[in-house]
Design a protein around this motif. Structure first.
Motif, mmCIF file in Angstrom:
data_model
loop_
_atom_site.group_PDB
_atom_site.id
_atom_site.type_symbol
_atom_site.label_atom_id
_atom_site.label_comp_id
_atom_site.label_asym_id
_atom_site.label_seq_id
_atom_site.Cartn_x
_atom_site.Cartn_y
_atom_site.Cartn_z
ATOM 1 N N PRO A 225 50.388 19.601 43.284
ATOM 2 C CA PRO A 225 49.201 19.127 42.512
ATOM 3 C C PRO A 225 48.962 19.812 41.408
ATOM 4 N N ARG A 226 48.006 19.084 40.486
ATOM 5 C CA ARG A 226 47.909 19.398 39.070
ATOM 6 C C ARG A 226 47.514 21.013 39.049
ATOM 7 N N ALA A 227 46.941 21.340 40.069
ATOM 8 C CA ALA A 227 46.342 22.857 39.487
ATOM 9 C C ALA A 227 47.551 23.776 39.538
ATOM 10 N N LEU A 228 48.504 23.712 40.027
ATOM 11 C CA LEU A 228 49.802 24.416 39.900
ATOM 12 C C LEU A 228 50.674 23.949 38.953
ATOM 13 N N MET B 14 45.468 25.854 47.954
ATOM 14 C CA MET B 14 45.944 26.265 47.064
ATOM 15 C C MET B 14 44.809 26.614 45.792
ATOM 16 N N ALA B 15 44.003 25.722 46.166
ATOM 17 C CA ALA B 15 42.809 25.693 44.820
ATOM 18 C C ALA B 15 41.308 25.844 45.201
ATOM 19 N N TRP B 16 40.474 26.448 44.551
ATOM 20 C CA TRP B 16 39.061 26.795 45.221
ATOM 21 C C TRP B 16 37.996 26.719 44.142
ATOM 22 N N MET B 17 36.699 26.644 44.772
ATOM 23 C CA MET B 17 35.735 26.555 43.857
ATOM 24 C C MET B 17 34.728 27.284 44.600
ATOM 25 N N HIS B 18 34.310 28.445 43.870
ATOM 26 C CA HIS B 18 33.148 29.174 44.642
ATOM 27 C C HIS B 18 31.821 29.291 43.783
ATOM 28 N N PHE B 19 30.853 29.320 44.542
ATOM 29 C CA PHE B 19 29.650 29.607 43.971
ATOM 30 C C PHE B 19 28.900 30.902 44.845
ATOM 31 N N CYS B 20 28.739 31.986 43.964
ATOM 32 C CA CYS B 20 28.249 33.161 44.323
ATOM 33 C C CYS B 20 26.890 33.629 43.912
ATOM 34 N N GLN B 21 26.018 34.198 44.819
ATOM 35 C CA GLN B 21 24.737 34.601 44.371
ATOM 36 C C GLN B 21 24.388 35.786 45.239
ATOM 37 N N ASP B 22 24.203 36.890 44.433
ATOM 38 C CA ASP B 22 23.769 38.481 45.019
ATOM 39 C C ASP B 22 22.306 38.363 45.339
ATOM 40 N N PRO B 23 22.102 39.407 46.128
ATOM 41 C CA PRO B 23 20.617 39.439 46.534
ATOM 42 C C PRO B 23 19.564 39.429 45.672
ATOM 43 N N HIS B 24 19.995 39.756 44.283
ATOM 44 C CA HIS B 24 19.118 39.608 43.146
ATOM 45 C C HIS B 24 18.871 38.403 42.503
ATOM 46 N N LYS C 8 46.317 29.280 43.222
ATOM 47 C CA LYS C 8 47.356 30.370 43.368
ATOM 48 C C LYS C 8 48.348 29.865 44.395
ATOM 49 N N ASP C 9 49.742 30.001 44.220
ATOM 50 C CA ASP C 9 50.520 29.713 44.983
ATOM 51 C C ASP C 9 51.092 30.632 46.081
ATOM 52 N N GLN C 10 52.012 30.628 46.789
ATOM 53 C CA GLN C 10 52.443 31.639 47.775
ATOM 54 C C GLN C 10 53.260 32.849 46.756
ATOM 55 N N GLN C 11 53.778 32.367 45.702
ATOM 56 C CA GLN C 11 54.506 33.316 44.878
ATOM 57 C C GLN C 11 53.541 34.044 44.156
#
Length: 264
Positions: free
Chosen positions: A23-26, A146-156, A166-169
Motif C-alpha cells: 500500500p502507498r502508506a508504506l 497498517m494505516a489509521w486516522m483518529h479523531f480525538c476529543q478530550d473532556p474539555h 506503521k509496518d511490523q518492522q
C-alpha cells in the motif's frame, strides 16, 4: 515480486528500473519535488535558502510550508494564518510520509473550496476502512491494519486529528492536524491516504518491509519527465484560469440606448 515492461521506448534511451509499491502508506517519503514543483507552478514563492530546508509561501502569504529532514523528528509543516472566520491552523507530517499523501493536502491548498460539505471519513469508508466510535473519539483503520486516522476529543472539547502508518518492522510515520484545520483539507488528505493506487519509487528507494507488495517496472527517463510535466502543466493551467477569472473586466448588462418605446 511481479515484473512488467512499459511499451513504446524511444530510440537511444535506456530504461530504468522502478517499483510500484502497495500500500502507498508504506512506500517511504519519495521525491519532495512532487509537492514543491506543483506548488511553484501554482504561484507559490520558493523562499528556501541555499542548503537550507524547503520553505514555500502561498500567493496570498497566508500559508507557509516547510520541509526539513535535518532536524528531529523532521518532516513537513504547514501553517496558515487566521483569515476571516477561519482560525489559524497547522499540520505536521513525518519525514517518511509518502509525498503523494502529503500532496493530497498541499494540492488542495491551491484549489478553491468546494461548495459541498466535506466528509473526512467518506474516502476511507469507500475503500473499506474499518470505522468505529470510541466515546468522544472516532477511528478508521485500513483493511490491512497498517494505516489509521483518529479523531480525538478530550473532556474539555479540545480536539485533534492524528494519522499515520506503521509496518511490523516499526517503519512508518505519523501526522497531526490542529483542531481548526479546515475539513475540506482533511478530506483531501484522507482521500490520498486511502487511495488504492500504488506509488512509484526508483531502485534503491524501496523500503525494507515485509508488508509491502512491489511490481518491478522498466521506465524511460523521458516517460518520467513527461509524467512530471503533465502534473506541473495541470497546476499552471488551473492557476492561469483562476487569475484570468479574477482579473477579467466585469461587465453589466445595459439597457438599449434608446430605451423601449411605448406604442399608443
Amino acid at each position: 515480486m511481479r515484473k512488467k515492461q512499459w511499451q513504446g521506448w524511444g530510440p537511444g534511451e535506456q530504461p530504468e528500473q522502478h517499483y510500484l509499491i502497495e500500500p502507498r502508506a508504506l512506500a517511504g517519503g519519495g521525491d519532495i519535488r512532487h509537492v514543491s514543483a506543483f506548488l511553484r507552478a501554482s504561484g507559490w514563492r520558493d523562499k528556501s535558502k541555499r542548503n537550507g530546508p524547503l520553505i514555500m509561501e502561498s500567493p496570498d502569504r497566508a500559508v507557509l510550508l516547510s520541509y526539513d529532514p535535518h532536524v528531529l523528528p523532521g518532516g513537513w509543516t504547514v501553517r496558515s494564518a487566521a483569515r476571516g472566520d477561519q482560525a489559524e491552523w497547522w499540520a505536521v507530517l513525518g519525514r517518511q510520509t509518502p509525498v503523494e499523501i502529503v500532496a493530497g493536502l498541499t494540492d488542495a491548498l491551491t484549489r478553491p473550496r468546494s461548495a459541498h460539505a466535506p466528509d473526512v471519513w467518506a474516502p476511507l469508508e469507500e475503500q473499506h476502512w474499518r470505522t468505529r466510535p470510541e466515546g468522544r473519539n472516532y477511528t478508521a483503520t485500513s483493511p490491512d491494519g497498517m494505516a489509521w486516522m483518529h479523531f480525538c476529543q478530550d473532556p474539555h472539547g479540545d480536539a485533534v486529528w492524528w494519522s499515520g502508518a506503521k509496518d511490523q518492522q516499526g517503519n512508518g510515520w505519523t501526522a497531526q492536524f490542529s483542531p481548526s484545520t479546515p475539513m475540506h483539507f482533511m478530506q483531501a488528505f484522507s482521500a490520498a491516504l486511502a487511495s488504492p493506487e500504488p506509488v512509484m519509487r526508483p531502485c534503491g528507494r524501496v523500503p525494507r518491509s515485509g508488508q509491502i507488495r512491489t511490481t518491478s517496472v522498466s521506465v524511460l527517463p523521458s516517460q518520467l519527465i513527461a509524467w512530471q510535466h503533465a502534473r506541473i502543466a495541470t497546476a499552471r493551467a488551473a492557476t492561469w484560469a483562476r487569475n484570468w477569472n479574477a482579473n477579467r473586466p466585469r461587465t453589466t448588462p445595459r439597457a438599449h440606448a434608446g430605451g423601449a418605446r411605448t406604442r399608443r
